[in-house]
Design an enzyme around this catalytic site. Sequence first.
Site, PDB file in Angstrom:
ATOM      1  N   LYS A  27       0.825  -1.217   0.000  1.00 53.17           N
ATOM      2  CA  LYS A  27       0.000   0.000   0.000  1.00 53.17           C
ATOM      3  C   LYS A  27       0.860   1.269   0.000  1.00 53.17           C
ATOM      4  CE  LYS A  27      -2.809  -1.067   3.468  1.00 53.17           C
ATOM      5  NZ  LYS A  27      -2.134  -0.897   4.543  1.00 53.17           N
TER       6      LYS A  27
ATOM      7  N   ARG B 273      11.780 -14.767   4.868  1.00 56.84           N
ATOM      8  CA  ARG B 273      12.726 -13.661   5.033  1.00 56.84           C
ATOM      9  C   ARG B 273      13.265 -13.611   6.472  1.00 56.84           C
ATOM     10  NH1 ARG B 273      10.420  -7.844   4.009  1.00 56.84           N
ATOM     11  NH2 ARG B 273      10.014  -8.010   6.203  1.00 56.84           N
TER      12      ARG B 273
HETATM   13  P1  AMP Z   1      -0.063   1.084   8.431  1.00 58.30           P
HETATM   14  O1  AMP Z   1       1.232   1.781   8.171  1.00 58.30           O
HETATM   15  O2  AMP Z   1      -1.222   1.709   7.700  1.00 58.30           O
HETATM   16  O3  AMP Z   1      -0.003  -0.394   8.243  1.00 58.30           O
HETATM   17  O4  AMP Z   1      -0.383   1.321   9.989  1.00 58.30           O
HETATM   18  C1  AMP Z   1       0.501   0.897  11.002  1.00 58.30           C
HETATM   19  C2  AMP Z   1      -0.243   0.777  12.317  1.00 58.30           C
HETATM   20  O5  AMP Z   1      -0.793   2.061  12.686  1.00 58.30           O
HETATM   21  C3  AMP Z   1      -1.440  -0.158  12.296  1.00 58.30           C
HETATM   22  O6  AMP Z   1      -1.076  -1.494  12.521  1.00 58.30           O
HETATM   23  C4  AMP Z   1      -2.285   0.399  13.438  1.00 58.30           C
HETATM   24  O7  AMP Z   1      -1.742   0.033  14.689  1.00 58.30           O
HETATM   25  C5  AMP Z   1      -2.080   1.895  13.280  1.00 58.30           C
HETATM   26  N1  AMP Z   1      -3.084   2.498  12.369  1.00 58.30           N
HETATM   27  C6  AMP Z   1      -2.872   3.043  11.130  1.00 58.30           C
HETATM   28  N2  AMP Z   1      -4.014   3.512  10.609  1.00 58.30           N
HETATM   29  C7  AMP Z   1      -4.983   3.260  11.517  1.00 58.30           C
HETATM   30  C8  AMP Z   1      -6.388   3.494  11.549  1.00 58.30           C
HETATM   31  N3  AMP Z   1      -7.042   4.075  10.529  1.00 58.30           N
HETATM   32  N4  AMP Z   1      -7.065   3.086  12.652  1.00 58.30           N
HETATM   33  C9  AMP Z   1      -6.440   2.515  13.699  1.00 58.30           C
HETATM   34  N5  AMP Z   1      -5.115   2.250  13.731  1.00 58.30           N
HETATM   35  C10 AMP Z   1      -4.392   2.625  12.652  1.00 58.30           C
END
Ligand code: AMP
Length: 187
Positions: free
Chosen positions: A13, A128
């Site tokens: 993403k 990995r």
């Molecule tokens: P990401 O980089 O989008 O995978 O996000 C990393 C971490 O941030 C996730 O595993 C959640 O702990 C937190 N996080 C990111 N976006 C959200 C969201 N919209 N709602 C809740 N937690 C979030």
Amino acid sequence: MLIVLLGPPGAGKGTQSKKICETMNLFHFSTGDILRNEVKEKTEIGLKIESIINAGNLVGDEIILEIVKKILKNELGKNKGILFDGFPRNFDQANAFESLLKDMKKQINFVIHLSVDQHEILKRIEKRQIDENREDDDVKVLKSRMNVYSNETMPLVDLYEKKNILKTINGMKTVEEVNNDIINCLK
Ligand code: AMP
């Protein structure tokens, strides 16, 4: 243009978001990046959420929605669309998002769903970890993030399909191929 990018952890993403934003001149709004920065800067929010992020769980909706409101207020007036990378993550966030946008007379144009085989991703990451002799912990966190995705975020795919704004893209191809498919489907 307002675009939401949905996909499980490890789907690419972040990489795809950057490329789409460059090509389509969109503001890249990553809740994950903002939250990681709060942790790095050891802010009040950062200290509260560090253990939640490290365990692979979702940060509370209240914190997320405050961040989203701020970004919408700052960015919607500008002459640039927004790509939402990592938001919404559950039904409550999706509903709150919809009513915030409605108040601002806006709506989501497209939801891109990066579809990837979760077993394949897990296999790759596990390999990995062994090859690079990393700690086992990361795989555990990844598994937990995948469960959270399946239980809380995946139902949004149906929600947006019913609204007729969903575009599902096969995320198992190369970065360039996936990017071309996304850009073509947004044209
Ligand atoms: P990401 O980089 O989008 O995978 O996000 C990393 C971490 O941030 C996730 O595993 C959640 O702990 C937190 N996080 C990111 N976006 C959200 C969201 N919209 N709602 C809740 N937690 C979030």
